[in-house]
Write a protein that holds these residues in place. Sequence first.
Motif, PDB file in Angstrom:
ATOM      1  N   ILE A   1      11.597   5.785   2.874  1.00  0.00           N
ATOM      2  CA  ILE A   1      12.057   5.383   4.208  1.00  0.00           C
ATOM      3  C   ILE A   1      10.948   5.594   5.235  1.00  0.00           C
ATOM      4  N   LEU A   2      10.301   6.761   5.178  1.00  0.00           N
ATOM      5  CA  LEU A   2       9.210   7.041   6.109  1.00  0.00           C
ATOM      6  C   LEU A   2       8.042   6.097   5.889  1.00  0.00           C
ATOM      7  N   ALA A   3       7.731   5.808   4.621  1.00  0.00           N
ATOM      8  CA  ALA A   3       6.631   4.886   4.317  1.00  0.00           C
ATOM      9  C   ALA A   3       6.904   3.512   4.910  1.00  0.00           C
ATOM     10  N   CYS A   4       8.124   3.023   4.762  1.00  0.00           N
ATOM     11  CA  CYS A   4       8.476   1.708   5.323  1.00  0.00           C
ATOM     12  C   CYS A   4       8.382   1.720   6.843  1.00  0.00           C
ATOM     13  N   CYS A   5       8.810   2.815   7.457  1.00  0.00           N
ATOM     14  CA  CYS A   5       8.740   2.915   8.914  1.00  0.00           C
ATOM     15  C   CYS A   5       7.293   2.906   9.396  1.00  0.00           C
ATOM     16  N   PHE A   6       6.445   3.723   8.780  1.00  0.00           N
ATOM     17  CA  PHE A   6       5.049   3.801   9.206  1.00  0.00           C
ATOM     18  C   PHE A   6       4.315   2.483   8.954  1.00  0.00           C
ATOM     19  N   LEU A   7       4.469   1.923   7.747  1.00  0.00           N
ATOM     20  CA  LEU A   7       3.756   0.690   7.431  1.00  0.00           C
ATOM     21  C   LEU A   7       4.299  -0.486   8.235  1.00  0.00           C
TER      22      LEU A   7
ATOM     23  N   ALA B   1       3.372  -4.186  12.782  1.00  0.00           N
ATOM     24  CA  ALA B   1       3.796  -4.721  14.074  1.00  0.00           C
ATOM     25  C   ALA B   1       2.709  -4.527  15.139  1.00  0.00           C
ATOM     26  N   VAL B   2       2.101  -3.338  15.156  1.00  0.00           N
ATOM     27  CA  VAL B   2       1.035  -3.080  16.130  1.00  0.00           C
ATOM     28  C   VAL B   2      -0.165  -3.971  15.849  1.00  0.00           C
TER      29      VAL B   2
ATOM     30  N   LEU C   1      -0.187  -6.950  14.460  1.00  0.00           N
ATOM     31  CA  LEU C   1       0.142  -8.303  14.918  1.00  0.00           C
ATOM     32  C   LEU C   1       0.080  -8.386  16.439  1.00  0.00           C
ATOM     33  N   GLY C   2       0.517  -7.322  17.112  1.00  0.00           N
ATOM     34  CA  GLY C   2       0.449  -7.306  18.575  1.00  0.00           C
ATOM     35  C   GLY C   2      -0.983  -7.369  19.077  1.00  0.00           C
ATOM     36  N   ILE C   3      -1.875  -6.627  18.423  1.00  0.00           N
ATOM     37  CA  ILE C   3      -3.285  -6.633  18.817  1.00  0.00           C
ATOM     38  C   ILE C   3      -3.895  -8.017  18.617  1.00  0.00           C
ATOM     39  N   LEU C   4      -3.585  -8.623  17.480  1.00  0.00           N
ATOM     40  CA  LEU C   4      -4.224  -9.889  17.123  1.00  0.00           C
ATOM     41  C   LEU C   4      -3.623 -11.088  17.849  1.00  0.00           C
ATOM     42  N   LEU C   5      -2.300 -11.079  18.050  1.00  0.00           N
ATOM     43  CA  LEU C   5      -1.623 -12.254  18.580  1.00  0.00           C
ATOM     44  C   LEU C   5      -1.268 -12.157  20.064  1.00  0.00           C
ATOM     45  N   SER C   6      -1.036 -10.950  20.549  1.00  0.00           N
ATOM     46  CA  SER C   6      -0.613 -10.787  21.948  1.00  0.00           C
ATOM     47  C   SER C   6      -1.381  -9.649  22.610  1.00  0.00           C
TER      48      SER C   6
ATOM     49  N   VAL D   1      -3.055   2.165  14.696  1.00  0.00           N
ATOM     50  CA  VAL D   1      -2.878   1.500  13.407  1.00  0.00           C
ATOM     51  C   VAL D   1      -3.381   2.406  12.280  1.00  0.00           C
ATOM     52  N   GLY D   2      -4.531   3.052  12.498  1.00  0.00           N
ATOM     53  CA  GLY D   2      -5.062   3.969  11.497  1.00  0.00           C
ATOM     54  C   GLY D   2      -4.115   5.128  11.221  1.00  0.00           C
ATOM     55  N   PHE D   3      -3.523   5.668  12.281  1.00  0.00           N
ATOM     56  CA  PHE D   3      -2.554   6.750  12.134  1.00  0.00           C
ATOM     57  C   PHE D   3      -1.349   6.301  11.302  1.00  0.00           C
ATOM     58  N   LEU D   4      -0.772   5.150  11.660  1.00  0.00           N
ATOM     59  CA  LEU D   4       0.412   4.650  10.961  1.00  0.00           C
ATOM     60  C   LEU D   4       0.094   4.279   9.512  1.00  0.00           C
TER      61      LEU D   4
END
Length: 209
Positions: free
Chosen positions: A48-54, A59-60, A62-67, A82-85
């Motif tokens: 569950i934690l792995a899915c949340c972090f990844l 999402a971050v 995609l935000g950096i690249l697209l918006s 992103v590195g932390f997550l």
Amino acid sequence: VYSYSFFMAKGPIARKRAANPHTPKEYYVQRYADGKPKPMFRGVMHIILACCFLGAGAAVTLGILLSPELMPLGHDRWWPMVGFLAGKGVSYTASAVFHLYPFRRVTAVTWAYKLDLMAVPIGMFATPLACLRAGSAEWNGHLLLGLVLTLVNAALVLTQFKGHVGLAKPPATSDASRMTLTAVQFVFAMWSVKFHYGAHLFWYPYPSG
């Protein structure tokens, strides 16, 4: 008490025991390929934690690249996030695979265990990344130190388990060096966060500097 009894108290195991009341309780314990009891709840929590972090890391990214207009702090702040997550996600994924995947061969589950141990420093050194600025001297130094200690830890794991099969501690070996390295990494990570965030530690929204 193994966590399977908590996690599946009202699930399939409970139904099987009700249908077969004379079967020993030990029969229902989930086990690794080498027979050692498997803490299923730990694996579930880690996946569950792995899915949340990844998922958050994706999402971050995609935000950096697209918006980029939605990222007011700048790329030098968001890429460290992103590195932390990603680092946390990799560490928890290794643990989840080891605990949950039904390995049939002892050699396979042994390698999964070794990879789980090797991934520990990745999660450790990912902790302070969100405090840093991408491309700074401190960022580069932190990544280099993290890489070196991750490789050292991997070498210690491979040396300790060389020629060994199974999850029990190899005979005539010690966990002391690997555990000491882990403790040093943890203290360094906490000090780094404290250095950047001051007394507020994790919950202060931006670095004081």
